[in-house]
Design a protein around this motif. Structure first.
Motif, PDB file in Angstrom:
ATOM      1  N   LEU A  69       0.758  -1.249  -0.219  1.00 29.40           N
ATOM      2  CA  LEU A  69       0.165  -0.074   0.019  1.00 29.40           C
ATOM      3  C   LEU A  69       0.809   1.279  -0.046  1.00 29.40           C
ATOM      4  O   LEU A  69       0.354   2.302   0.196  1.00 29.40           O
ATOM      5  CB  LEU A  69      -1.020  -0.047   1.155  1.00 29.40           C
ATOM      6  N   GLY A  70       2.082   1.181  -0.186  1.00 32.68           N
ATOM      7  CA  GLY A  70       3.021   2.448  -0.375  1.00 32.68           C
ATOM      8  C   GLY A  70       3.508   3.031   0.993  1.00 32.68           C
ATOM      9  O   GLY A  70       3.732   4.238   0.775  1.00 32.68           O
ATOM     10  N   GLY A  71       3.761   2.302   1.902  1.00 28.60           N
ATOM     11  CA  GLY A  71       4.104   2.925   3.177  1.00 28.60           C
ATOM     12  C   GLY A  71       5.546   2.764   3.622  1.00 28.60           C
ATOM     13  O   GLY A  71       5.971   3.032   4.808  1.00 28.60           O
ATOM     14  N   ARG A  72       6.176   2.366   2.700  1.00 34.88           N
ATOM     15  CA  ARG A  72       7.615   2.089   2.878  1.00 34.88           C
ATOM     16  C   ARG A  72       8.588   3.423   2.930  1.00 34.88           C
ATOM     17  O   ARG A  72       8.152   4.431   2.161  1.00 34.88           O
ATOM     18  CB  ARG A  72       8.392   1.229   1.814  1.00 34.88           C
ATOM     19  N   THR A  73       9.461   3.513   3.957  1.00 33.97           N
ATOM     20  CA  THR A  73      10.325   4.691   4.075  1.00 33.97           C
ATOM     21  C   THR A  73      11.737   4.188   4.058  1.00 33.97           C
ATOM     22  O   THR A  73      12.024   3.058   3.944  1.00 33.97           O
ATOM     23  CB  THR A  73       9.892   5.399   5.325  1.00 33.97           C
ATOM     24  N   GLU A  74      12.795   5.271   4.084  1.00 32.25           N
ATOM     25  CA  GLU A  74      14.029   4.807   4.252  1.00 32.25           C
ATOM     26  C   GLU A  74      14.338   4.267   5.305  1.00 32.25           C
ATOM     27  O   GLU A  74      15.445   3.334   5.478  1.00 32.25           O
ATOM     28  CB  GLU A  74      14.784   6.349   3.973  1.00 32.25           C
ATOM     29  N   SER A  75      13.748   4.495   6.331  1.00 32.02           N
ATOM     30  CA  SER A  75      14.066   3.861   7.802  1.00 32.02           C
ATOM     31  C   SER A  75      13.221   2.534   8.101  1.00 32.02           C
ATOM     32  O   SER A  75      13.286   1.981   9.142  1.00 32.02           O
ATOM     33  CB  SER A  75      13.907   4.877   8.979  1.00 32.02           C
ATOM     34  N   GLY A 121      -3.595   5.696   7.954  1.00 32.22           N
ATOM     35  CA  GLY A 121      -4.898   5.523   7.144  1.00 32.22           C
ATOM     36  C   GLY A 121      -5.124   4.063   6.841  1.00 32.22           C
ATOM     37  O   GLY A 121      -5.140   3.308   7.639  1.00 32.22           O
ATOM     38  N   LEU A 122      -5.333   4.035   5.521  1.00 33.57           N
ATOM     39  CA  LEU A 122      -5.984   2.632   4.992  1.00 33.57           C
ATOM     40  C   LEU A 122      -5.036   1.418   5.398  1.00 33.57           C
ATOM     41  O   LEU A 122      -5.273   0.163   5.900  1.00 33.57           O
ATOM     42  CB  LEU A 122      -6.052   2.617   3.591  1.00 33.57           C
TER      43      LEU A 122
END
Length: 94
Positions: free
Chosen positions: A48-54, A60-61
């Motif tokens: 769902l596109g919640g990846r970050t560098e850390s 949300g969803l």
């Protein structure tokens, strides 16, 4: 000798009615479940596109999907499979 933090139950006359399971043993048995939930969070974030560098961030969803899947896993394991993974590893009945 009894462990300090015990989940055992005592019957009449001070006799134990089921085996002692310490809090420490329960926490150690829960470690695979926590690891699985972390992996599930990472998977949900990846989809769902919640990846970050850390790592990952659930908002949300993605957070709703993650928490709903955790609740569903506890309901399914407790209701249909006789307890959570840690309960089954320790052969504990609740």
């Amino acid at each position: 000798m009894l462990p300090l933090l015990s989940l055992g139950h005592w019957g009449r006359g001070g006799r134990q009615t089921r085996p002692d399971i310490t809090i420490a043993a329960t926490c150690m048995a829960d470690h695979p479940a926590f690891t699985a939930f972390w992996m599930l969070g990472s998977l949900v974030a990846s989809i769902l596109g919640g990846r970050t560098e850390s790592g990952f961030e659930l908002n949300g969803l993605s957070a709703i999907v993650f928490f709903a899947s955790i609740i569903a896993s506890f309901v399914v394991f407790n209701k249909h499979l006789g307890g959570t993974i840690s309960n089954r590893l320790l052969k504990a009945k609740r």
